[in-house]
Design a protein around this motif. Structure first.
Motif, PDB file in Angstrom:
ATOM      1  N   GLU A  34     -10.411   6.418   1.328  1.00 45.09           N
ATOM      2  CA  GLU A  34      -9.899   5.023   1.056  1.00 45.09           C
ATOM      3  C   GLU A  34     -11.043   4.442   0.163  1.00 45.09           C
TER       4      GLU A  34
ATOM      5  N   TYR B 171      -5.788   5.609  -1.705  1.00 49.86           N
ATOM      6  CA  TYR B 171      -5.761   6.239  -0.655  1.00 49.86           C
ATOM      7  C   TYR B 171      -5.483   7.877  -1.229  1.00 49.86           C
TER       8      TYR B 171
ATOM      9  N   LYS C 140      -6.713  -1.348  -1.861  1.00 47.04           N
ATOM     10  CA  LYS C 140      -7.160  -0.049  -1.588  1.00 47.04           C
ATOM     11  C   LYS C 140      -6.398   1.040  -2.259  1.00 47.04           C
TER      12      LYS C 140
ATOM     13  N   SER D 110       0.799  -1.408   0.022  1.00 43.41           N
ATOM     14  CA  SER D 110       0.132   0.184  -0.068  1.00 43.41           C
ATOM     15  C   SER D 110       0.887   1.283   0.045  1.00 43.41           C
TER      16      SER D 110
END
Length: 814
Positions: A604, A595, A593, A531
């Motif tokens: 998100e 962001y 996800k 992420s």
């Protein structure tokens, strides 16, 4: 990191075996991943004994060889042929007897055997230093003092001892456990609380730190206090650079550190003992008798200790002299011209605390993953620099006979105070799920050297030592408490109770699993990307707004500085990783996800992404392995996913105003986007290092969850009457799409038209004309009440052809 059991026992007098200590360390979060038995001398010199040369004669058939008779304490003497020029009768020597295993310089074993050398039998070997592995001298055999007792084992003579070295899996937050002493303190806390251990920690002292006025003095100027929190320096003169004592060499070797000389060995010893990196400069090579901590201009060249010329970044913190000449990469690596050598007589000892992000950036940029850099990256204790410098200076005075200046330089612009954390006893019990007596809580905190101040009967204020950089909140403090108290002491219920729970349909997890199983069944592989991503991958790309980036303070890897704003770039990096390893035909998907920052808040987005690149089929004689994956393969998978979750009706439009795609389409219900897909823009692929074409689909998982299950799936009975198919060949402009033809056909015949398909495309200009293409389209009609007549179909087809000719300019090929 490595932990020496023998080193640990210098601080703690504990009656436990190495395995018991390993279990205790694992219980308190310092997981021991392995234990290795390390010998101070490889093989332990088993079979090597002290012997006395009784007689020494010239070899009858070799001028450079001698035939000796050696007494080793047994009844019989050994006849040994020796090639050393210094062998004499009456000497006490070390003899490797028959069957002894020794090791060469590369660590390969070899065995002493009885044999003949130039016709004379030899029953062993008289050894030199390098043959035993106790030194590098091969000029002659090792001659021992005359009083050495014959028959003494070499292991006893050299006081060889085994050590057990633990490989500790240190997590990034454990800045307090980067040293032998730090782990000893943690273990002591556990022993006091759980084993009723009453012993104390044998702390290092400054007994050897005795100063005196000296003529030479090195000053310090700190120009970047944000990157260097504290800088302590001590000047030491008249040192004698030489070998370290055996005790110091043993400790360093146990951790895999090669001894160099007494000065360098002491700095390495302090690094591993206290967790404080040091650096020793040749003081006579510091121009202007001044050290300046600063950054230099972009591209400044600097030659490091390994002889490599490196170009410095304007962000690299450097240790320079008064003329701004670089001496050392701060906290990472020394320079070739300023280090300690055999000719060094005066040194300047550096003990500093550098900001983790600064060190991480420099060490990763130049690929210098040194022990010092690893310590600083976790967050070194700024309040130990002076003690560490004085501890090292005292050892240098003892082992190198140096004179310590009475002027210690200590630049500390903003002293770091102990963090103060309010701790509620009720919160401890609530988070842990069990009652820990207040007296145990206080005992744990005191065992970890934390100061306690009463606030009220249910709350205390705790001052946390600065070596625990991650303990800043109440929950962090509670984690420390349960870590020392012991997770294994938390009771496990003897029975498990459950209740029937009715969840909201559809369940996110079940929907994800269903989609994942389906995509895997279609031959795609699931991947999982970080992420975190480097912001540089987005610099200058069209449609990217840096103001939406979610920046993080990542001290473990300063390059991964933002949360991914979309899943395309991180996925492309994964695709590139596979392509660079000859995995060229890829069909992968990922759940994750993205962001982004919006105003004062953060957003998100949960997504499912698909990536296709390479050949459509694996190489096989049964298939056309020359065909590449296409946009339509991606479209097929995307439609199938939507159908799998029960979404049958939606609009399809061309994708506009999305610079990530060269072309594509959008599946949506009004303004609500279900998915976007298409060919990835070449600029994005190049940024990830990809030269091939990549197709990408981005499915909005949150939207699918909100819509899944709301449409009723209707199962219809198969018609008892046959369907009828008619084909048309249409020559149309290249700008006309199949979707345009489909819309016109369904508007023209809404009752009987069941299916319309495009089964051939022909676009050779010499046959169909410039700017034209030919579509072969099939139409399937069905009447569930009766069999259709040809006249009915002809009437519908005539009407449809007129509409197609009028609205698309099509020419019907008849």
């Amino acid at each position: 990191m490595k932990l020496s059991f023998n080193w640990l026992r210098r601080y703690l007098n504990i009656p436990y075996t190495p395995q018991q200590v390993a279990d205790m360390l694992t219980l308190i979060g310092l997981e021991v991943e392995g234990i290795e038995v390390v010998e101070s001398i490889r093989g332990g010199l088993k079979g090597v004994v002290v012997g006395e040369v009784i007689r020494c004669e010239k070899h009858p058939d070799a001028d450079r060889l001698s035939v000796t008779h050696v007494h080793t304490g047994s009844d019989a003497t050994l006849q040994i042929v020796c090639g050393a020029s210094n062998v004499r009768a009456g000497q006490k020597v070390l003899v490797a007897t028959e069957g002894t295993q020794l090791f060469d310089k590369e660590g390969k074993p070899w065995v002493i055997k009885k044999g003949k050398i130039r016709g004379v039998e030899s029953q062993g070997m008289i050894c030199a230093e390098d043959e035993l592995g106790i030194g590098d001298d091969h000029s002659g055999i090792l001659v021992l003092p005359a009083e050495t007792a014959v028959g003494t084992s070499a292991a006893s003579y050299f006081d060889i001892e085994d050590d057990h070295v633990f490989e500790v899996g240190l997590t990034p937050n454990r800045s307090d456990a980067t040293s032998q002493l730090g782990i000893a303190r943690d273990l002591l806390a556990y022993l006091r609380v759980n084993e009723q251990y009453t012993g104390t920690l044998c702390e290092p002292t400054l007994s050897g730190f005795i100063t005196q006025p000296i003529d030479k003095h090195i000053g310090v100027e700190l120009l970047d206090p944000s990157a260097c929190l504290r800088y302590t320096g001590i000047t030491i003169t008249n040192v004698t650079v030489g070998d370290s004592p055996e005790w110091l060499k043993k400790l360093l070797r146990s951790l895999g550190v090669k001894p160099i000389n007494n000065i360098v060995d002491i700095t390495n010893f302090i690094l591993h003992e206290l967790g404080q990196p040091l650096h020793a400069f040749d003081a006579d090579k510091i121009s202007g008798d001044k050290v300046v901590v600063r950054t230099l201009t972009e591209g400044t060249e600097f030659t490091t200790l390994d002889g490599v010329v490196r170009k410095m970044s304007s962000h690299d913190l450097m240790i320079c002299d008064a003329q701004s000449q670089p001496l050392c990469m701060a906290g990472v690596y020394g320079g070739v011209g300023s280090g300690v050598s055999e000719q060094t007589t005066n040194i300047f000892l550096e003990s500093a605390c550098f900001h983790p992000q600064t060190i991480r950036r420099t060490s990763t940029k130049h690929n210098l993953r040194t022990d010092a850099a690893r310590v600083f990256e976790k967050g070194a204790d700024p309040n130990i620099t002076e003690f560490a410098a004085k501890r090292a200076a005292g050892l240098i005075a003892e082992l190198a006979r140096g004179k310590i200046s009475n002027k210690t330089v200590d630049v500390y612009p903003a002293p770091v105070a102990k963090a103060e954390v309010r701790l509620r006893f009720a919160q401890i019990n609530q988070l842990i799920g069990m009652h820990i007596p207040e007296v145990d809580v206080r005992a744990i905190l005191e065992a970890m050297d934390m100061e306690i101040t009463e606030v009220d009967p249910m709350t205390i204020l705790v001052k946390v030592p600065t070596n625990k950089a991650d303990v800043l909140r109440e929950v962090d403090l509670i984690e420390e408490i349960i870590r020392i108290y012991g997770l294994n002491r938390v009771p496990v219920p003897s029975s498990v109770k459950s209740t029937i729970h009715y969840g909201v349909y559809p369940d996110r997890h079940q929907l994800k699993e269903r989609m994942s199983d389906f995509l895997s069944g279609c031959g795609m592989n699931e991947m999982m990307g970080l992420s975190l991503i480097e912001s540089r991958f987005y610099t200058g790309l069209p449609g990217i707004n840096p103001a939406s980036f979610v920046y993080i303070n990542n001290t473990s890897n300063v390059h991964l500085d933002i949360m991914r704003p979309d899943m395309l770039m991180s996925g492309l990096l994964s695709v590139a990783h596979n392509l660079n390893r000859q995995q060229s035909n890829l069909a992968v998907y990922e759940f994750g996800k993205a962001y982004q920052k919006h105003g004062n808040g953060y957003q998100e987005q949960a997504m499912c992404t698909l990536f296709l690149t390479g050949k459509k089929y694996d190489e096989s004689w049964l298939s056309d392995n020359k065909a590449d994956k296409s946009f339509y393969d991606l479209k097929k998978h995307t439609i199938a996913v939507l159908q799998k979750v029960g979404l049958q009706s939606y609009q399809v439009t061309d994708l506009e105003n999305d610079p990530r795609f060269a072309y594509g389409m959008r599946f949506h219900r009004g303004p609500m986007t279900l998915a976007v897909l298409g060919e990835v823009q070449e600029e994005y692929c190049q940024r990830a290092g990809i030269k091939s074409t990549v197709y990408y689909a981005e499915i909005q998982f949150d939207t699918l969850v909100s819509l899944a299950g709301k449409e009723k799936m209707v199962v219809a009975e198969i018609s008892r009457f046959p369907s009828v198919r008619r084909d048309l060949a249409l020559v149309i402009d290249t700008g006309v799409r199949f979707r345009d033809i489909e819309v016109i056909a369904r508007q023209t015949e809404k009752k009987w038209l069941k299916q319309i398909s495009l089964f051939d495309v022909y676009d050779k200009e010499e046959h169909v004309g410039k700017g034209k293409k030919s579509y072969a389209v099939s139409f399937v009609f069905e009447n569930k009440q009766r069999t259709m007549q040809d006249s009915e179909i002809d009437q519908v087809m005539t009407k449809m052809m007129k509409e197609l000719e009028a609205k698309t300019g099509a020419v019907i090929r008849k």
